[in-house]
Design a protein around this motif. Structure first.
Motif, PDB file in Angstrom:
ATOM      1  N   UNK A   1       3.754   0.930   2.830  1.00 56.56           N
ATOM      2  CA  UNK A   1       4.944   0.467   2.112  1.00 56.56           C
ATOM      3  C   UNK A   1       5.623   1.631   1.395  1.00 56.56           C
ATOM      4  N   UNK A   2       4.840   2.590   0.961  1.00 56.49           N
ATOM      5  CA  UNK A   2       5.404   3.796   0.348  1.00 56.49           C
ATOM      6  C   UNK A   2       4.556   4.982   0.779  1.00 56.49           C
TER       7      UNK A   2
ATOM      8  N   UNK B   1      11.144   4.688   8.887  1.00 61.81           N
ATOM      9  CA  UNK B   1      12.480   4.611   8.270  1.00 61.81           C
ATOM     10  C   UNK B   1      12.583   3.657   7.091  1.00 61.81           C
ATOM     11  N   UNK B   2      11.740   2.631   7.044  1.00 59.35           N
ATOM     12  CA  UNK B   2      11.909   1.627   5.991  1.00 59.35           C
ATOM     13  C   UNK B   2      10.993   1.814   4.792  1.00 59.35           C
ATOM     14  N   UNK B   3      10.111   2.780   4.841  1.00 59.72           N
ATOM     15  CA  UNK B   3       9.155   2.941   3.732  1.00 59.72           C
ATOM     16  C   UNK B   3       9.841   3.543   2.506  1.00 59.72           C
TER      17      UNK B   3
ATOM     18  N   UNK C   1       0.835  -1.205   0.000  1.00 59.88           N
ATOM     19  CA  UNK C   1       0.000   0.000   0.000  1.00 59.88           C
ATOM     20  C   UNK C   1       0.872   1.258   0.000  1.00 59.88           C
ATOM     21  N   UNK C   2       0.632   2.099  -1.001  1.00 57.37           N
ATOM     22  CA  UNK C   2       1.321   3.387  -1.093  1.00 57.37           C
ATOM     23  C   UNK C   2       0.273   4.475  -0.939  1.00 57.37           C
ATOM     24  N   UNK C   3       0.438   5.309   0.063  1.00 57.08           N
ATOM     25  CA  UNK C   3      -0.561   6.353   0.273  1.00 57.08           C
ATOM     26  C   UNK C   3       0.120   7.562   0.892  1.00 57.08           C
TER      27      UNK C   3
END
Ligand code: SF4
Ligand code: FES
Length: 448
Positions: free
Chosen positions: A222-223, A267-269, A193-195
């Motif tokens: 995820x993003x 930090x990981x997105x 999921x990118x939002x």
């Protein structure tokens, strides 16, 4: 290592708020530096280049900030053929990209079957990761495209403030939660999921923006997409007034701050530098974003003849900006200058179980042990950069994801006692990695 009961630290909301209103150049340099160091530490120097294929500019929606809205009757509309879309994807392979995103307005002609066939062919022939940015589509369509092989779905929730959301989406149906249920649905279907949000919506204040940034963290995306509000005042439904921009500091600078804060909080997105940054006149926008926490760009692959018709930001993106964003030599050279390189393989994102469940309707169980690591620049550079990795590895190695939660936070003003690490209810100053690991080992009664 000294330990003491946790002193009340400024809340996360207050810290985010402080940064959003900060305008001293030397302090902002500190924020950019912290974000850049965190980016390097957690996602590395590779830049994810995701080729953008704008497959249709038809749209049945009327978002007030967007030039593709159906009210823009003067716009020439197009829809690419399957052969054109596959041609663009082949170009992505030639440029060495790892992924593409198929983007369109809310176009009813993009049926589940039509696009499903394209996704299947594209995956089979190119092996690229496929993202979709097609607006709020039906459950059946989303399921069909996921089954066909789509990996990621892009849809900003825009703002968690439903009144502002209502202004942006005069014609949309929505509930009290705006687009949040849609994001949960994407996750349940197995999409990455990118939002994200829009910064500087007329009427948005810094408190609301800070709440939106915190919401991003809770969603465990995820993003994360951050873009400044770009007025399409010719078509927007709400009364246009430049005075509205007084509500938040200048959108371009605020968007860069939001990118940096998101990098610190997630930090990981993947955090892209988006085209909208260039649309508000930010010179060298992709480079600025990459130096302030971003790790992803969207090079343009849409056939040139269609690009000016995809007028999200009418009249605002000069052609040379589009050229800059395309994947030919100028982008490679610029990445080189920045000490960055195109990503060549998928980066595994490591998430704790508790983080991964943030979108699920079930309430998160309180973990047995909460470990909080200060990610402020002073603590980070004096040892917490190593400590955070060692704690994470320890939690993974001993399968403690359901029992221990690792969290980072921004500077709490206790730098002279740093590096600071919280373990349960105690804050440990002058903490080093070995001592913190020993505390965890003791807490969980583990031998090496
Ligand atoms: S933002 Fe998307 S859904 Fe809204 S008008 Fe633009 S293309 Fe249509
Ligand atoms: S950097 Fe200031 S308290 Fe950690």
């Amino acid at each position: 290592m000294d330990s003491h009961a946790a002193t009340p630290a400024p809340g996360q909301h207050e810290l985010v708020l402080n940064w959003l209103t900060e305008d001293r150049p030397e302090q902002l340099e500190r924020l950019w530096h912290m974000a850049d160091v965190t980016r390097a530490r957690f996602v590395g120097d590779a830049v994810e280049l995701c080729g953008t294929i704008k497959i249709s500019n038809h749209c049945g929606e009327a978002c007030s900030y967007c030039g593709l809205q159906f009210r823009n009757r003067d716009l020439h509309r197009y829809r690419l053929t399957p052969a054109q879309i596959l041609g663009c994807a082949r170009e992505a392979v030639q440029f060495g990209y790892r992924s593409v995103v198929l983007q369109a307005g809310l176009d009813g002609q993009l049926t589940a079957e039509w696009l499903g066939d394209i996704i299947r062919s594209l995956k089979k022939e190119t092996g690229l990761a496929v993202g979709l940015s097609l607006g709020e589509r039906s459950d059946e369509e989303l399921a069909a495209w996921r089954k066909a092989g789509a990996d990621r779905y892009y849809l900003r929730f825009l703002t968690a403030d439903t009144n502002l959301y209502r202004l942006l989406h005069a014609t949309a149906s929505f509930g009290d939660q705006g687009r949040l249920p849609f994001l949960a649905k994407l996750k349940s279907l197995g999409y990455e999921v990118a939002s994200g949000i829009i910064v500087g919506i007329p009427g948005q204040d810094v408190n609301g923006l800070a709440a939106d940034i915190e919401r991003i963290r809770a969603l465990d995306l995820d993003a994360v997409l951050i873009g400044p509000y770009v007025s399409a005042s010719e078509w927007r439904a709400m009364p246009a007034s430049d005075a509205a921009y007084a509500d938040v500091p200048p959108p371009a600078l605020t968007a860069l701050k939001a990118i940096a804060l998101v990098r610190l909080l997630c930090p990981e997105a993947d955090v892209p530098g988006t085209a909208a940054l260039a649309a508000v006149g930010l010179a060298d926008a992709p480079a600025l974003a990459l130096q302030r926490g971003a790790n992803m760009l969207f090079p343009e692959l849409t056939p040139r003849v269609c690009r000016t018709d995809y007028a999200c930001y009418p009249g605002r993106v000069p052609l040379d900006e589009l050229d800059y964003f395309n994947g030919r030599s100028s982008l490679r050279a610029r990445l080189d200058e920045l000490g960055r390189r195109p990503a060549t393989e998928k980066r595994a994102r490591r998430r704790s179980a508790a983080e991964a469940s943030a979108l699920s309707p079930a309430p998160r169980a309180e973990p047995e042990l909460r470990v909080t690591v200060c990610m402020g620049s002073s603590c980070f550079s004096r040892g917490n950069n190593r400590t955070v990795t060692e704690i994470r590895d320890f939690i993974e190695r001993h399968h403690l994801a359901g029992r221990a939660v690792l969290e980072g936070h921004l500077c709490t003003g206790m730098c002279k006692h740093g590096p600071n690490v919280g373990v349960g209810s105690e804050t440990h100053s002058h903490a080093d990695a070995a001592a913190v690991i020993e505390l965890l080992r003791h807490h969980f009664s583990l031998k090496e």
